[in-house]
Write an enzyme that holds these catalytic residues in place. Structure first.
Site, PDB file in Angstrom:
ATOM      1  N   GLU A  45      67.762  38.179  13.058  1.00  0.00           N
ATOM      2  CA  GLU A  45      68.910  37.207  12.932  1.00  0.00           C
ATOM      3  C   GLU A  45      69.000  36.602  11.666  1.00  0.00           C
ATOM      4  OE1 GLU A  45      71.284  38.295  15.031  1.00  0.00           O
ATOM      5  OE2 GLU A  45      70.839  37.999  16.814  1.00  0.00           O
ATOM      6  N   GLY A  66      76.069  39.282  21.646  1.00  0.00           N
ATOM      7  CA  GLY A  66      76.525  40.542  20.653  1.00  0.00           C
ATOM      8  C   GLY A  66      75.896  41.800  20.925  1.00  0.00           C
ATOM      9  N   LEU A  83      72.888  42.447  20.735  1.00  0.00           N
ATOM     10  CA  LEU A  83      71.597  42.628  21.414  1.00  0.00           C
ATOM     11  C   LEU A  83      71.896  42.861  23.030  1.00  0.00           C
ATOM     12  CD1 LEU A  83      69.629  40.092  19.301  1.00  0.00           C
ATOM     13  CD2 LEU A  83      69.152  42.619  19.404  1.00  0.00           C
TER      14      LEU A  83
END
Length: 150
Positions: free
Chosen positions: A82, A8, A10
């Site tokens: 996260e 995603g 990152l």
């Protein structure tokens, strides 16, 4: 060093990639690109348009992403970033190597840590599934950076 697969925000060129190259947070070395061996639903959800891989093996697509080798400090940062274990859970998944840049070439399948979620609202299962995430993709759902959230 642990292997982490990111799919995603990152990834290179995405809004949170800056964290992967911030050595104050630990070390992350790009190893290559891959995709999940099993299919998973990758959705963009919530009011901040965050990408989530729902932990529903066998549904959705083979999700594309990047493989990194990270030290313990970076792994701890990623857990916090996260929201692990509440928002995402870090689990081992089988990742098929598509392209490798790391030393001692890797072929075939690797086990990598992946941040997916089993704690999601049931309606997310009905959202569109993607095989790859790009914050500026055709979906038109603009990702909202943490520092811009209310």
């Amino acid at each position: 060093m642990a292997r982490v697969f990111v799919y995603g925000t990152l990834k290179k060129g995405q809004p949170n990639y800056k964290h992967m190259i911030n050595t104050a947070k630990g070390l992350a070395k790009f190893q290559g690109r891959g995709r999940t061996v099993e299919k998973y639903p990758l959705v963009i959800a919530g009011k901040y348009n965050i990408p989530y891989m729902l932990n529903i093996p066998g549904t959705g697509h083979h999700v594309a992403g990047e493989i990194y080798s990270v030290d313990d400090q970076m792994l701890q940062f990623l857990d916090e970033f996260e929201g692990c274990p509440d928002m995402y859970q870090r689990t081992l998944m089988r990742i098929e190597v598509v392209e490798w840049e790391g030393k001692g070439g890797a072929e075939g399948i690797l086990e990598c840590f992946v941040y997916s979620t089993a704690t999601y609202p049931p309606e997310w299962v009905g959202l569109p599934y993607y095989d790859s995430y790009d914050a500026s993709g055709k979906h038109g759902l603009s990702y909202v950076l943490r520092e811009s959230r209310e």
